[in-house]
Design a protein around this motif. Structure first.
Motif, short mmCIF file in Angstrom:
data_model
loop_
_atom_site.label_atom_id
_atom_site.label_comp_id
_atom_site.label_asym_id
_atom_site.label_seq_id
_atom_site.Cartn_x
_atom_site.Cartn_y
_atom_site.Cartn_z
N MET A 1 30.64 -12.49 -21.10
CA MET A 1 31.92 -13.01 -21.09
C MET A 1 31.90 -14.53 -21.87
O MET A 1 30.85 -15.07 -21.70
N SER A 2 32.67 -14.80 -22.48
CA SER A 2 32.66 -16.23 -23.17
C SER A 2 32.83 -17.35 -22.08
O SER A 2 33.59 -17.07 -21.00
N GLU A 3 32.52 -18.58 -22.34
CA GLU A 3 32.63 -19.50 -21.65
C GLU A 3 33.99 -19.84 -21.14
O GLU A 3 34.80 -20.09 -22.02
N ARG A 4 34.46 -19.88 -19.73
CA ARG A 4 35.75 -20.51 -19.30
C ARG A 4 35.50 -21.79 -18.43
O ARG A 4 34.66 -21.72 -17.73
N LEU A 5 36.50 -22.66 -18.48
CA LEU A 5 36.67 -23.69 -17.73
C LEU A 5 38.00 -23.87 -16.95
O LEU A 5 39.13 -24.07 -17.75
N LEU A 6 38.00 -23.93 -15.82
CA LEU A 6 39.24 -23.91 -14.88
C LEU A 6 39.38 -25.32 -14.49
O LEU A 6 38.46 -25.84 -13.88
N GLY A 7 40.77 -25.72 -14.77
CA GLY A 7 41.14 -27.10 -14.09
C GLY A 7 40.06 -28.21 -14.70
O GLY A 7 40.05 -28.99 -14.05
N GLY A 8 39.45 -28.26 -16.05
CA GLY A 8 38.46 -28.94 -16.32
C GLY A 8 37.30 -29.17 -15.30
O GLY A 8 36.68 -30.41 -15.67
N ARG A 9 37.05 -28.37 -14.44
CA ARG A 9 36.07 -28.57 -13.59
C ARG A 9 35.06 -27.48 -13.30
O ARG A 9 33.93 -27.49 -13.25
N TYR A 10 35.62 -26.15 -13.00
CA TYR A 10 34.89 -25.01 -12.72
C TYR A 10 34.36 -24.14 -13.64
O TYR A 10 35.46 -23.38 -14.58
N GLU A 11 33.28 -23.98 -13.88
CA GLU A 11 32.63 -23.33 -15.35
C GLU A 11 32.33 -21.94 -14.70
O GLU A 11 31.25 -21.61 -13.93
N ARG A 28 30.48 -22.72 -11.56
CA ARG A 28 29.55 -24.13 -11.24
C ARG A 28 30.83 -25.14 -11.16
O ARG A 28 31.42 -25.24 -12.25
N ASP A 29 30.66 -26.00 -10.20
CA ASP A 29 31.26 -27.04 -10.00
C ASP A 29 30.88 -28.26 -10.96
O ASP A 29 29.64 -28.71 -10.41
N ARG A 30 31.49 -28.50 -11.79
CA ARG A 30 30.82 -29.61 -12.83
C ARG A 30 30.71 -30.93 -12.10
O ARG A 30 29.88 -31.88 -12.33
N VAL A 31 31.69 -31.28 -11.13
CA VAL A 31 31.87 -32.70 -10.72
C VAL A 31 30.84 -32.81 -9.54
O VAL A 31 29.95 -33.69 -9.47
N LEU A 32 30.55 -31.62 -8.62
CA LEU A 32 29.66 -31.94 -7.58
C LEU A 32 28.37 -31.10 -7.68
O LEU A 32 27.41 -31.27 -6.96
N TRP A 540 28.64 -30.20 2.00
CA TRP A 540 27.89 -31.11 1.12
C TRP A 540 29.08 -31.94 0.26
O TRP A 540 30.13 -31.14 -0.31
N GLY A 541 29.21 -33.11 0.28
CA GLY A 541 29.94 -34.06 -0.32
C GLY A 541 29.66 -34.48 -1.85
O GLY A 541 29.29 -33.65 -2.52
N TYR A 542 30.16 -35.69 -2.09
CA TYR A 542 29.83 -36.36 -3.42
C TYR A 542 28.15 -36.61 -3.34
O TYR A 542 27.46 -37.19 -2.34
N ALA A 543 27.60 -36.56 -4.62
CA ALA A 543 26.34 -37.03 -4.80
C ALA A 543 26.09 -38.07 -5.87
O ALA A 543 26.51 -37.88 -7.06
N ASN A 544 25.93 -39.13 -5.27
CA ASN A 544 25.93 -40.52 -6.30
C ASN A 544 24.78 -40.94 -7.01
O ASN A 544 23.84 -41.46 -6.40
N PRO A 545 24.49 -41.22 -8.34
CA PRO A 545 23.61 -41.50 -8.87
C PRO A 545 23.18 -42.70 -8.68
O PRO A 545 24.25 -43.58 -8.78
N GLN A 546 22.05 -43.50 -8.61
CA GLN A 546 21.77 -44.92 -8.25
C GLN A 546 20.53 -45.11 -9.16
O GLN A 546 19.62 -44.32 -9.11
#
Length: 603
Positions: A1-11, A28-32, A540-546
């Motif tokens: 299937m072609s790539e789809r993105l829901l809510g600008g977040r879920y691929e 894939r949750d692009r945010v987390l 699992w919450g957010y992962a903050n890059p440092q």
């Protein structure tokens, strides 16, 4: 299937399955940056405003269900005319697939799965939610087949109202619906227990109780027909389990278990009292007969009567001639006895002084110390500890002490090298006379063996089982599990695999379903840290890059870890926020606590 993105977040990545109401994708949750499961509502339901409103309301309610046996709901949203729900992704398979491969399942395994589903239902019912669509397709097992999670809470509300037509009945669901659902009346918590009874029936027999050519014919059987007794299909199902099963399948909800808790307790009582399998049972071996003691002349049973039970006679006083000893005479006899014992011990010490005990380190295999004189006949010998010695060393020591070396059948021991002493009889410290025999058991050669199944055993039972199979055991604690406290919830390696005897099997012992153990996260790669958090029943919450620019003055980020590793974390629960300095690894935290991490990211 072609790539789809829901809510600008879920691929959306891959279609996992589809049913009459929705399609499920791995995404894939692009945010987390984590895998999730996304359920997309079919268009025919998306155009029903009443259903969509209820779908959104109940999905949000289901998102508040935080339980180790319930698939977590992360998000509910809408993208254009597409309604979706985002859920926890479980890498494993459905119970339906498991049943197809292995049915009929062993009784203890089927009961354990049903118990965990009951635990999930108990929690949901307590929060006012009825599942309405319990079936094997909605029960997920992890890759090890040990963690059970129920999916689709509050989403799959029955569409079997009076206005529904026959072609709207989903064949995959109607086989598990309760009679009240089939009649289109209001569902109750016991409706879920009926559906679970159908699932348990299928686990133990490999088939559902009712089948037919159309959904309506099956629904009518749920209303009117009695299910075939499962023991007619599988005679190895224990009668007590059949009774539990048939009660869950009662037509009247009031005749079923009053609650999921009551049904779970009934399952647990049977499983913990004595496990049986659905396969042929081995014939019991009768214990050797114990000869009865000879009857006394005054206890010969008369004809036509049963012998009286044997009762230990009360000691009777033995008559003696002459006068009895008074207190002074008894005291004198005791003093004389003590003096004679002391004299004998003194003579033994002078004639045969005690020698130092020999240990594996003090007796090399090439040179065994000798004594200047052999023990005198009739003089007691203190048996020394032979455990861990080689057969040659043990034989040499016994011969030096004037004792006979006898070798019993070998026994594999995971902690003692093959060919070395595992056990000795009599035990060390016993005083023997010269010439008496000592039987030693040597550790047998280790081979490949199947790892025993110890899940749901008490820790002590698991320990003895693994030792008996010649495996070492390591205990770890595991929380957020419905397994009773003190019982094994998981094991590694898993049961049934062939491993070299002597390796260590790790058992995870339950500490209950309210708390869990915070895993080690510092200096752990990000992906591995996420797996550890979710395996512990945490979120699992957010992962903050440092980068170095984010570090306080004087702090070198390279001292905190390597690129890609976690350098700090924050645990959040019940309005409390604690850092890694306040909450170290190994601490107990509530199930469902959220873990946020910071990791070393390259600029």
């Amino acid at each position: 299937m072609s790539e789809r993105l829901l809510g600008g977040r879920y691929e959306l990545e891959q279609l996992l399955g589809q049913g009459g109401m929705a399609q499920v994708y791995r995404a894939r949750d692009r945010v987390l940056d984590r895998p999730v499961a996304v359920k997309l509502l079919r268009p025919e339901y998306a155009n029903d405003a009443t259903f969509v409103a209820r779908f959104q309301r109940e999905a949000r309610a289901a998102a508040n269900l935080v339980h180790p046996n319930i698939v977590a709901v992360y998000d509910v949203g809408q993208d254009g005319n597409q309604h979706y729900i985002v859920m926890e992704y479980i890498a494993g398979r459905t119970l339906k697939e498991f049943i197809r491969e292995r049915a009929p399942l062993p009784v203890d395994l089927a009961l354990r799965i049903a118990e965990e589903v009951c635990t999930a239902l108990e929690y949901a019912h307590r929060h006012g939610l009825i599942h309405r669509d319990i079936k094997p397709q909605n029960i997920l097992l992890d890759e090890e087949g040990e963690v059970v999670k129920v999916a689709d809470f509050g989403i799959a509300k029955s569409r079997l109202d009076p206005e529904s037509t026959a072609d709207r009945l989903a064949l995959g669901t109607v086989k598990y619906i309760s009679p009240e659902q089939a009649r289109g009346v209001e569902v109750v918590p016991q409706s879920d227990l009926y559906s679970l009874g159908v699932v348990l029936y299928e686990m133990l027999t490999g088939r559902q109780p009712f089948d037919g050519e159309t959904p309506v014919s099956i629904a009518l059987q749920h209303i009117e027909a009695e299910p075939p007794p499962p023991r007619q299909i599988n005679p190895y199902i224990p009668p007590a389990v059949e009774a539990i099963l048939l009660r869950a399948l009662a037509k009247n909800p009031r005749e079923r278990y009053a609650s999921a808790r009551e049904m779970r307790q009934a399952l647990e009582r049977y499983r913990l009292a004595g496990l049986e399998t659905t396969g042929p049972l081995p014939q019991a071996v009768a214990p050797p007969a114990i000869p009865a003691p000879p009857a006394r002349p005054d206890q010969v049973p008369t004809r036509g009567t049963r012998p009286a039970p044997r009762v230990s006679p009360t000691p009777r006083a033995i008559p003696t001639r002459g006068t009895t000893l008074g207190p002074l005479g008894i005291a004198l006899l005791i003093l004389i006895g003590v003096g004679m014992v002391s004299l004998v011990l003194l003579l033994v010490r002078l004639l045969y002084p005690p020698r130092p005990l020999v240990t594996p380190t003090s007796v090399p295999t090439t040179a065994v110390p000798t004594w200047p004189t052999a023990p005198s006949p009739g003089i007691p010998v203190l048996l020394r500890d032979l455990t861990g010695l080689s057969a040659a060393d043990a034989r040499a020591i016994l011969e030096q002490d004037g004792l006979l070396y006898v070798e019993g059948p070998p026994r594999c021991d995971p902690y003692i090298e093959p060919g070395h002493v595992v056990e000795q009889k009599p035990r060390y410290g016993t005083r023997l006379l010269a010439g008496q025999a000592v039987t030693v058991t040597l550790s047998a050669e280790r081979t490949l063996a199947r790892v025993p199944y110890v899940v749901q055993m008490s820790y002590e039972g698991a320990r003895l089982t693994l030792l008996g199979a010649c495996f070492r055991i390591e205990r770890k604690e595991l929380g957020c599990t419905s397994t009773p406290v003190g019982y094994v919830a998981r094991q590694e390696p898993r049961a049934g695999v062939s491993e070299a005897q002597g390796i260590t099997v790790t058992v995870y012992v339950s500490i209950g379903y309210q708390e869990t153990i915070l895993p080690e996260l510092l200096r752990v790669p990000l992906a591995d840290a996420q797996r550890r958090v979710e395996a512990a029943g945490l979120i699992w919450g957010y992962a903050n890059p440092q980068t170095q620019a984010d570090m306080p003055p004087g702090v070198d980020i390279d001292d905190q870890g390597a690129p890609g590793q976690v350098i700090s974390y924050l645990v959040q629960y019940n309005g409390v926020r604690k850092t890694n300095g306040e909450l170290p690894a190994g601490a107990r935290v509530p199930c469902g606590a959220v873990v946020h991490v910071a990791y070393y990211a390259l600029p």
